[in-house]
Design a protein around this motif. Sequence first.
Motif, PDB file in Angstrom:
ATOM      1  N   LEU A 215      10.956  19.363  -2.507  1.00  0.00           N
ATOM      2  CA  LEU A 215       9.992  18.302  -2.178  1.00  0.00           C
ATOM      3  C   LEU A 215      10.301  17.033  -2.964  1.00  0.00           C
ATOM      4  O   LEU A 215      10.159  15.922  -2.457  1.00  0.00           O
TER       5      LEU A 215
ATOM      6  N   LEU B 181       0.831  -1.196   0.000  1.00  0.00           N
ATOM      7  CA  LEU B 181       0.000   0.000   0.000  1.00  0.00           C
ATOM      8  C   LEU B 181       0.873   1.257   0.000  1.00  0.00           C
ATOM      9  O   LEU B 181       0.556   2.251  -0.647  1.00  0.00           O
ATOM     10  N   TRP B 182       2.001   1.193   0.710  1.00  0.00           N
ATOM     11  CA  TRP B 182       2.932   2.338   0.670  1.00  0.00           C
ATOM     12  C   TRP B 182       3.304   2.612  -0.781  1.00  0.00           C
ATOM     13  O   TRP B 182       3.425   3.767  -1.203  1.00  0.00           O
TER      14      TRP B 182
ATOM     15  N   PHE C 232       0.769   4.667  -2.639  1.00  0.00           N
ATOM     16  CA  PHE C 232       0.860   6.089  -2.307  1.00  0.00           C
ATOM     17  C   PHE C 232       2.133   6.694  -2.886  1.00  0.00           C
ATOM     18  O   PHE C 232       2.113   7.807  -3.413  1.00  0.00           O
ATOM     19  N   ALA C 233       3.247   5.978  -2.765  1.00  0.00           N
ATOM     20  CA  ALA C 233       4.521   6.545  -3.206  1.00  0.00           C
ATOM     21  C   ALA C 233       4.518   6.758  -4.711  1.00  0.00           C
ATOM     22  O   ALA C 233       4.851   7.839  -5.191  1.00  0.00           O
TER      23      ALA C 233
ATOM     24  N   PRO D  81      13.510  14.472  -1.451  1.00  0.00           N
ATOM     25  CA  PRO D  81      13.202  13.351  -0.559  1.00  0.00           C
ATOM     26  C   PRO D  81      12.176  12.408  -1.159  1.00  0.00           C
ATOM     27  O   PRO D  81      12.194  11.204  -0.879  1.00  0.00           O
ATOM     28  N   LEU D  82      11.296  12.942  -2.004  1.00  0.00           N
ATOM     29  CA  LEU D  82      10.257  12.084  -2.587  1.00  0.00           C
ATOM     30  C   LEU D  82      10.873  10.980  -3.433  1.00  0.00           C
ATOM     31  O   LEU D  82      10.531   9.807  -3.308  1.00  0.00           O
TER      32      LEU D  82
ATOM     33  N   PHE E 226       4.126  10.613   4.934  1.00  0.00           N
ATOM     34  CA  PHE E 226       5.110  11.399   4.193  1.00  0.00           C
ATOM     35  C   PHE E 226       4.618  11.709   2.781  1.00  0.00           C
ATOM     36  O   PHE E 226       4.692  12.852   2.323  1.00  0.00           O
ATOM     37  N   GLU E 227       4.108  10.702   2.104  1.00  0.00           N
ATOM     38  CA  GLU E 227       3.665  10.924   0.723  1.00  0.00           C
ATOM     39  C   GLU E 227       2.512  11.914   0.678  1.00  0.00           C
ATOM     40  O   GLU E 227       2.448  12.769  -0.200  1.00  0.00           O
TER      41      GLU E 227
ATOM     42  N   SER F 261      12.413   8.448  -1.359  1.00  0.00           N
ATOM     43  CA  SER F 261      11.417   7.649  -0.645  1.00  0.00           C
ATOM     44  C   SER F 261      10.749   6.653  -1.585  1.00  0.00           C
ATOM     45  O   SER F 261      10.437   5.540  -1.178  1.00  0.00           O
ATOM     46  N   VAL F 262      10.531   7.061  -2.843  1.00  0.00           N
ATOM     47  CA  VAL F 262       9.786   6.172  -3.733  1.00  0.00           C
ATOM     48  C   VAL F 262      10.548   4.871  -3.942  1.00  0.00           C
ATOM     49  O   VAL F 262       9.999   3.780  -3.779  1.00  0.00           O
TER      50      VAL F 262
ATOM     51  N   THR G 221       1.899   9.478  -5.816  1.00  0.00           N
ATOM     52  CA  THR G 221       2.385  10.822  -5.477  1.00  0.00           C
ATOM     53  C   THR G 221       3.520  11.213  -6.402  1.00  0.00           C
ATOM     54  O   THR G 221       3.589  12.343  -6.896  1.00  0.00           O
TER      55      THR G 221
ATOM     56  N   LEU H 277       2.568  15.438  -1.308  1.00  0.00           N
ATOM     57  CA  LEU H 277       1.559  15.703  -2.337  1.00  0.00           C
ATOM     58  C   LEU H 277       0.832  17.012  -2.050  1.00  0.00           C
ATOM     59  O   LEU H 277       0.678  17.860  -2.940  1.00  0.00           O
TER      60      LEU H 277
ATOM     61  N   VAL I 117       2.245  12.258  -9.784  1.00  0.00           N
ATOM     62  CA  VAL I 117       1.594  13.577  -9.786  1.00  0.00           C
ATOM     63  C   VAL I 117       2.642  14.684  -9.653  1.00  0.00           C
ATOM     64  O   VAL I 117       2.640  15.668 -10.400  1.00  0.00           O
ATOM     65  N   VAL I 118       3.567  14.523  -8.699  1.00  0.00           N
ATOM     66  CA  VAL I 118       4.558  15.581  -8.475  1.00  0.00           C
ATOM     67  C   VAL I 118       5.475  15.717  -9.694  1.00  0.00           C
ATOM     68  O   VAL I 118       5.824  16.833 -10.089  1.00  0.00           O
TER      69      VAL I 118
ATOM     70  N   VAL J 289      10.636   2.805  -0.844  1.00  0.00           N
ATOM     71  CA  VAL J 289       9.374   2.098  -0.624  1.00  0.00           C
ATOM     72  C   VAL J 289       9.278   0.902  -1.572  1.00  0.00           C
ATOM     73  O   VAL J 289       8.841  -0.184  -1.172  1.00  0.00           O
TER      74      VAL J 289
END
Lengths: 495, 201
Positions: A244, A176-177, A180-181, A247-248, B124-125, A251-252, A184, B129, A187-188, A255
């Motif tokens: 932003l 599930l992470w 979201f990862a 770190p994103l 965090f995500e 993190s992706v 996100t 976002l 989109v970003v 994850v």
Amino acid sequence: MTTLNSDTPMPPPDDNTVDGPGTRAVLVQGDKDFTAVTETVVAFTEQPKPSKAWIIAFLLSASVLGMLGLLIGYLVFTGVGIWGNNSPVMWGFPITNFVFWVGIGHAGTLISAILFLFRQRWRTGINRFAEAMTIFAVMCAGLFPAIHVGRPWLAYWMFPYPNQMGTWPNFRSPLLWDVFAVSTYAVVSVMFWYVGMIPDLATLRDRATTKWRQLTYGLFALGWRGTNRHWHRFEKTYMILAALATPLVLSVHSVVSFDFAVAQVPGWHTTIFPPYFVAGAIFSGFAMVLTLAIPCRKWFGLTEIITMRHIDNICKVMLATSCIVGYAYGTELFISWYSGAPFEQFAFLNRARGSYSWAYAIMVGCNVIIPQLLWSKRMRRHLVAIMVIAILVNVGMWFERFVIIMSLSRDFLPSSWQDFAATWVDIAMLIGSFGLFFTFFLLFLRFLPVVAMAEVKGVMPKAHAESDHDFGPAEYRSLDARSEDETARRKEDSS
Amino acid sequence: MTAAHGSQSAPAPDQPQLYGLLAEFSSVDALLPAATKVREAGYRRWDCLTPFPVHKLDAAMGVRATILPWIVLIVGLSGMFAGIFLCWWTNATSFDLPFAIRGYAYHISGKPFFSLPANIPVIFEVTVLASALAAVIGMVLMNGLPRLNHPLLTIQRTRRLTQDRFFIAIEADDPNFDRQATEALLQEAGADAVEEVTESP
């Protein structure tokens, strides 16, 4: 440190891969002014008809994409049994492809965000199409888990929405992470790409010769007029997005690696996975950037904007990440031996010596051994050699994910051991994902500004006022280090 | 599309359809001192139009730092708390919210219903976002965009503003605006050309 003396040879003026003492190599070659930069970049976009080569490439990619579409239809109507996935190797090709594509995407964000924060001005030549690469790679990546769930028409169950079943997703699950990862991230990345493109879309709007072009580009340029107040907020936004996205992106892929590392499977359950996956992602992504940049700069006449210095820098990043990946392979082997855990030891011995030893050999050969050629400066200037190395790295990195997933074929219970054999659908879908990627990439080349023109202009010496170099430390654009002579020459010109 | 006027047809300064005056400059070096001049003359409703962000122009024009980062911070923090609430309420509680939706406390391998470390990736995500959306939407709206057209974009001269030319636009509703004096100031500041801009019909 080299000693500076009068005998130190100055680099030839057309070679910007070397910084001579006291001068900094130019980022845009060919003594271009602002108009010339614009005209070089938009030349292909503004042609009334695309070139024959583009049409052929587009038809080819679109056909491969069509094949992917048909195969997805086949999959939806038939079920996942048409893949080679079996009981221990449930993940097979789809998740290998997912990790492969999402990894490729990361280089685009690295170039656009991390190099921006580190004030690496050379990024301006390549960031736009690297970001485009990110978005199309994430599209390919997102496709595979969605169709791998078995009943893709229920893929929306992965998102938390109030429903009549009265249940929610399990927020403690790495899978599930991942939802979201990756969403996100998609989109970003799209926003980052689009925001950076607004001023360049305005350029295309202002140059438009037909009503249709003016309207379309005008719509997407949002009415941008480049006033200083616009730019002020724009630059702040760009900085915030970079801060932003940095770190994103880390993190992706961390994850993504948790999908593996949080499981109990021997060979997966290791703490090295997040950094090792991130380094591998950057490695494969830069290889893809090279694979795309070398032909594009040649075909679209961008050799003076995407210069040999850019290629050289990308090669160096690839070399560094190749060494990190190689080190991680070594660490994995060492820790499995040092842990004394028999299952771990078996898993790693089996990777190197078992049924998939050929894949392991491709992985080590392409990812660790072949990139070492890039230590040589001659290799870093030989475009054909670089292209071959970059493609081999792409192959090697796909096999890295394949090797990791094939750990599933030998788990704790010998009674459930089974080898994985890919079917023709597996292979055709992997090829089909390249069709998806290249179709969108070719459309991007044809219709959008391939290079961030406003940013490239901003790093040219002409963009700076005379007394610029003694101003403000923290400004991205102030890192302009012109030679003393040039400053003097310009002073003479203006007086 | 309005054709270029030149300075021969001078309408009265209070005529409503005059948007302002537009002065063209050919380089950054010409623009910066001119911007300082306009600022020192006390104008408020004016701006420089450039093809790329020009360094030091903020200082020359006296543009103050935008509050956008604070908006991003506030929205980002709200996103973070929303993320924490989402994870906690859906997975660790079972009380009703309005509209008949309720959480579902899952027992999974005897693990705690709510533990921050396991929920941090999602929190965090969601934070990232929310912040990124706030930054982009905030920037676009604060810049007065999106819009389909603008008086400054209706003249031929500004076709090059996104390519290689630099402009100063002074709006007619600036209290200091005076048709003749403002044009004189811009000419004196070294403009290559000064042109009237009218409101779009």
